[in-house]
Design an enzyme around this catalytic site. Structure first.
Site, short mmCIF file in Angstrom:
data_model
loop_
_atom_site.label_atom_id
_atom_site.label_comp_id
_atom_site.label_asym_id
_atom_site.label_seq_id
_atom_site.Cartn_x
_atom_site.Cartn_y
_atom_site.Cartn_z
N ARG A 277 39.36 43.85 48.74
CA ARG A 277 38.89 44.59 47.57
C ARG A 277 37.38 44.68 47.43
O ARG A 277 36.88 45.47 46.65
CB ARG A 277 39.49 43.97 46.30
N ASP B 51 50.53 40.93 54.55
CA ASP B 51 50.36 39.74 53.71
C ASP B 51 51.34 38.66 54.16
O ASP B 51 52.28 38.92 54.92
CB ASP B 51 50.54 40.08 52.23
O1 CP3 Z 1 42.30 39.34 56.41
C1 CP3 Z 1 42.62 40.54 56.28
O2 CP3 Z 1 41.79 41.44 56.03
C2 CP3 Z 1 44.06 40.93 56.52
C3 CP3 Z 1 44.90 40.99 55.41
C4 CP3 Z 1 45.35 39.74 54.66
C5 CP3 Z 1 45.64 39.79 53.27
N1 CP3 Z 1 46.17 38.57 52.92
C6 CP3 Z 1 45.43 40.95 52.40
C7 CP3 Z 1 45.51 40.79 50.94
C8 CP3 Z 1 45.64 38.46 55.11
C9 CP3 Z 1 45.45 37.86 56.49
C10 CP3 Z 1 46.17 37.75 54.00
C11 CP3 Z 1 46.68 36.36 54.09
C12 CP3 Z 1 47.10 35.69 52.86
N2 CP3 Z 1 47.82 36.18 51.82
C13 CP3 Z 1 46.91 34.32 52.61
C14 CP3 Z 1 46.27 33.37 53.58
C15 CP3 Z 1 44.81 33.53 53.55
C16 CP3 Z 1 44.16 32.66 52.58
O3 CP3 Z 1 43.40 33.21 51.76
O4 CP3 Z 1 44.35 31.45 52.66
C17 CP3 Z 1 47.47 34.00 51.37
C18 CP3 Z 1 47.48 32.67 50.70
C19 CP3 Z 1 48.06 35.19 50.88
C20 CP3 Z 1 48.82 35.36 49.62
C21 CP3 Z 1 48.15 36.29 48.72
N3 CP3 Z 1 48.08 37.65 48.92
C22 CP3 Z 1 47.46 35.99 47.53
C23 CP3 Z 1 47.27 34.60 46.97
C24 CP3 Z 1 47.01 37.21 47.01
C25 CP3 Z 1 46.31 37.43 45.70
C26 CP3 Z 1 44.88 37.26 45.83
C27 CP3 Z 1 44.17 37.86 44.66
O5 CP3 Z 1 43.01 37.44 44.50
O6 CP3 Z 1 44.72 38.73 43.96
C28 CP3 Z 1 47.36 38.23 47.91
C29 CP3 Z 1 47.04 39.65 47.79
C30 CP3 Z 1 46.21 40.25 48.89
N4 CP3 Z 1 46.40 40.04 50.23
C31 CP3 Z 1 45.12 41.16 48.73
C32 CP3 Z 1 44.71 41.51 50.02
C33 CP3 Z 1 43.64 42.51 50.40
C34 CP3 Z 1 44.60 41.71 47.41
C35 CP3 Z 1 45.64 42.61 46.84
C36 CP3 Z 1 45.13 43.86 46.17
O7 CP3 Z 1 44.62 44.79 46.84
O8 CP3 Z 1 45.32 43.93 44.94
#
Ligand code: CP3
Length: 335
Positions: free
Chosen positions: A22, A67
């Site tokens: 984002r 994700d």
């Molecule tokens: O790295 C990249 O660019 C590839 C995409 C990717 C996403 N999530 C996109 C995403 C990857 C590799 C992940 C992994 C992921 N997802 C993890 C492990 C990484 C870490 O941070 O430890 C975890 C724990 C998740 C679970 C998850 N997905 C959470 C906790 C959230 C919410 C985060 C928030 O701040 O809202 C997501 C959503 C998510 N995954 C977003 C993105 C770009 C944001 C969603 C949006 O666009 O509204």
């Protein structure tokens, strides 16, 4: 890929966890039109945001836009991403007696959109840019299944784990089998390497990790690392580093809570290391940021086998110009 194999390279390669996210205006342009799950399940859009992030930042690898949690949907978990709250599972496995409710992933067919995206991305990327696949490690997936969403201390997961070892084994076996077939299919579809995210394992003590988690993570890595290199990433607890190393993986991904040179001593010279700029460095002024980048590079000391990254993901309120400055600074430094 040379760094993964610990071969000398002309520059330290760099990519950024959550590089397609984002903070990036190009991502938000797409994201405003669809929900997050629609973005994950529409291969053309997942391809667009993956490839755009690689181009805009000029990073040395792309990571599949997907994700951790959608793979749990065909296993019976009711998943929703709630605006401002993150992922929610509406039917969590609250009690050890619920463990049987998690269904085995019999086939990867319900996740075809992921593999379709991999094929599209692989075709769209330059041939010299590797595509990384990924999955959650069994513990981090289990914690979402049990807690029903993000959690501070994972108390329900820790008590589940210790109160009923049999139910825990059922859960971890089911999740690790699913992760193995999911990652193998990503590799078969065109990923050059995969990262296993154990984002929440840091809440455990080393002895609990070794007893209840390591065997399952190791099982996944042993099964997958023959097909493609595995980057094993864990965050939140430097005391787990020796156990993380023992679980395997050609590359060990570390967070910022340890100095990279000290971490590499523990990891040993036979593995590559990924990391580990404190993400908060991105909030500092550019001269300070560059100094902090160079400090990480100095700790790596030009050793073959260093992949530069943040110690954890980039945050939505970070300045994209600062993210680009990190990448440029790593490239300008040479090795
Ligand atoms: O790295 C990249 O660019 C590839 C995409 C990717 C996403 N999530 C996109 C995403 C990857 C590799 C992940 C992994 C992921 N997802 C993890 C492990 C990484 C870490 O941070 O430890 C975890 C724990 C998740 C679970 C998850 N997905 C959470 C906790 C959230 C919410 C985060 C928030 O701040 O809202 C997501 C959503 C998510 N995954 C977003 C993105 C770009 C944001 C969603 C949006 O666009 O509204």
């Amino acid at each position: 890929m040379k760094a993964v194999r610990r071969e000398p390279a002309s520059v330290t390669p760099v990519w950024i966890m959550r590089q397609a996210g984002r903070y990036l205006p190009e991502y938000m342009d797409v994201r405003r039109r669809v929900t997050f799950l629609e973005l994950c399940t529409t291969p053309e859009l997942a391809c667009e945001v993956t490839v755009t992030a690689q181009q805009v930042l000029n990073v040395d690898a792309a990571i599949l836009f997907a994700d951790l949690l959608p793979m749990l949907q065909p296993m019976g978990m009711e998943l929703e991403y709630v605006q401002g709250e993150g992922p929610v599972i509406h039917n969590p496995l609250r009690e050890p007696a619920d463990a049987d409710r998690l269904q085995p992933l019999e086939s990867t067919e319900p996740l075809h959109y992921v593999f379709d995206a991999v094929r599209l991305i692989r075709r769209a990327l330059p041939t010299d840019i590797p595509l990384l696949g990924f999955a959650g490690a069994p513990f981090t997936l289990a914690s979402y299944c049990i807690e029903g969403g993000g959690s501070g201390r994972h108390v329900a997961t820790r008590s589940f784990m210790n109160s009923d070892p049999g139910a825990w084994e059922t859960l971890m076996r089911c999740l690790s089998d699913a992760v193995i077939i999911y990652l193998r299919e990503q590799i078969r579809s065109g990923c050059q390497a995969v990262q296993l995210f154990d984002s929440w394992a840091g809440c455990l003590s080393p002895s609990d990790y070794r007893r209840c988690v390591l065997p399952w993570t190791k099982r996944v890595i042993d099964a997958v690392c023959r097909d493609a290199p595995v980057i094993s990433f864990l965050t939140g607890n430097p005391a787990l580093l020796p156990a993380q190393r023992d679980a395997g993986g050609q590359v060990i991904g570390i967070d910022w809570r340890m100095d990279l040179d000290d971490a590499w001593k523990i990891i040993g010279p036979d593995r590559a290391v990924q990391g580990n700029l404190d993400p908060a460095a991105l909030y500092t002024d550019l001269p300070v940021l560059k100094q902090l980048v160079r400090r990480v590079l100095d700790q790596a000391g030009g050793r073959p086998g260093h992949i530069f990254n943040l110690g954890h993901g980039v945050m939505p309120d970070m300045n994209p110009d600062h993210v680009k400055a990190v990448v440029d600074c790593v490239h300008d430094a040479g090795t």
